[in-house]
Design a protein around this motif. Structure first.
Motif, short mmCIF file in Angstrom:
data_model
loop_
_atom_site.label_atom_id
_atom_site.label_comp_id
_atom_site.label_asym_id
_atom_site.label_seq_id
_atom_site.Cartn_x
_atom_site.Cartn_y
_atom_site.Cartn_z
N GLY A 36 8.72 -2.00 3.94
CA GLY A 36 8.65 -1.76 2.51
C GLY A 36 7.26 -1.44 2.00
N GLY A 37 6.43 -0.82 2.84
CA GLY A 37 5.06 -0.52 2.44
C GLY A 37 4.15 -1.73 2.38
N LYS A 47 -3.72 8.06 6.78
CA LYS A 47 -4.76 7.53 5.88
C LYS A 47 -4.67 6.01 5.81
N ILE A 48 -3.46 5.50 5.62
CA ILE A 48 -3.28 4.04 5.54
C ILE A 48 -3.73 3.38 6.83
N LYS A 49 -3.32 3.95 7.96
CA LYS A 49 -3.69 3.40 9.26
C LYS A 49 -5.21 3.34 9.43
N ASN A 50 -5.88 4.43 9.07
CA ASN A 50 -7.34 4.50 9.23
C ASN A 50 -8.06 3.52 8.31
N PHE A 61 -6.17 4.14 -2.81
CA PHE A 61 -4.72 4.34 -2.80
C PHE A 61 -4.17 4.34 -4.23
N GLU A 62 -3.07 5.10 -4.40
CA GLU A 62 -2.42 5.16 -5.71
C GLU A 62 -1.82 3.80 -6.08
N ILE A 63 -1.25 3.14 -5.09
CA ILE A 63 -0.71 1.79 -5.30
C ILE A 63 -1.33 0.86 -4.28
N PHE A 64 -1.98 -0.20 -4.75
CA PHE A 64 -2.55 -1.20 -3.86
C PHE A 64 -2.44 -2.56 -4.55
N GLU A 65 -1.52 -3.37 -4.09
CA GLU A 65 -1.32 -4.71 -4.65
C GLU A 65 -1.49 -5.74 -3.54
N VAL A 75 0.84 -1.20 0.00
CA VAL A 75 0.00 0.00 0.00
C VAL A 75 0.87 1.25 0.00
N GLN A 76 0.61 2.14 -0.96
CA GLN A 76 1.31 3.43 -1.01
C GLN A 76 0.32 4.51 -1.42
N THR A 77 0.56 5.72 -0.91
CA THR A 77 -0.31 6.85 -1.27
C THR A 77 0.51 8.13 -1.30
N LEU A 78 0.07 9.07 -2.14
CA LEU A 78 0.73 10.37 -2.24
C LEU A 78 0.07 11.40 -1.33
#
Length: 251
Positions: A209-210, A189-192, A239-243, A179-182
């Protein structure tokens, strides 16, 4: 669930469901005790300023609260939320799940005997609660001597059900999320957003490493896997990146 005998004790953690909310308190049903009701004063829901109690407690939601006062005459228990630690909440929920598991064994045995759960408690369950405090304390370390405290007709059914329970296969469902976000408040945000897993009794841990590991021990892996994928679907577009990738192995 059949209620515990006796009354709650001060400093005990109890499970309660909010049934009514007023500007000054939340009125609760105590899940584990009959005849007693609970009240959470507005001053005891949160350690900071509370403008509206409804920000912190919701109708029909289940909470773990600590007993601070017991009025045995009025059958009212005063409760506090703000002093209950996360570890205590998890332990209490786990304790409740175990108790329900063993109560389910009594219920199934009763059904096979053409009886009901209340019969199980009246014939031997209440004696177990008086002596051991809970079904869990009785069944967790079950010996040949202890099992004899159960009437023979019940004992045969219960022993078979316990053996069946032991043979049930558990599966560990694991996913790795990247998970990554700008967003400028990205970590918050990620935590919530990822808290949705904890709220659904799924363990989540940051592994660097995210990446995050989410894990659930399941006896119904098909349903639980669908539930996890549904939760992932609910947040992945935020999220901008979510794999994500799945790993599954026996527990």
């Amino acid at each position: 669930m059949v209620k515990k005998l006796g009354s709650p004790k001060e400093d005990e953690n109890v499970l309660c469901v909010v049934k009514e909310i007023t500007p000054f308190s939340a009125l609760c049903e105590l899940i584990e005790y009959k005849d007693f009701s609970g009240i959470i004063p507005v001053t005891e829901v949160y350690s900071g300023l509370v403008n509206d109690i409804r920000e912190f407690v919701k109708l029909n939601n289940l909470y773990v609260a600590k007993v601070i006062r017991v009025d045995k005459e009025k059958k009212i228990v005063e409760l506090i939320l703000k002093r209950v630690k996360e570890k205590e909440k998890k332990e209490k929920i786990e304790e409740y799940k175990k108790e329900k598991k063993y109560e389910n064994i009594l219920s199934l045995a009763a059904k096979e005997l053409g009886k009901n759960l209340e019969d199980a408690y009246s014939e031997f369950g209440n004696k177990i609660l008086e002596k051991y405090g809970s079904l869990t304390n009785f069944f967790e370390n079950l010996t040949e001597e202890k099992i004899k405290e159960i009437p023979k007709n019940w004992r045969e059914k219960i022993e078979k059900l316990i053996e069946k329970l032991k043979k049930e296969k558990e599966v560990e469902i694991k996913y790795i999320l990247k998970v990554q976000t700008l967003d400028k408040n990205g970590l918050e945000k990620i935590k919530n957003e990822l808290k949705i897993f904890e709220d659904n009794d799924i363990e989540i841990k940051y592994i660097g490493g995210g990446k995050y590991l989410i894990k659930k021990i399941s006896k119904n892996p098909k349903n639980d896997d669908k539930k996890i994928l549904s939760l992932i679907s609910n947040i992945k577009d935020k999220f901008e990146i979510f794999e994500y990738e799945k790993h599954e192995e026996n527990a």
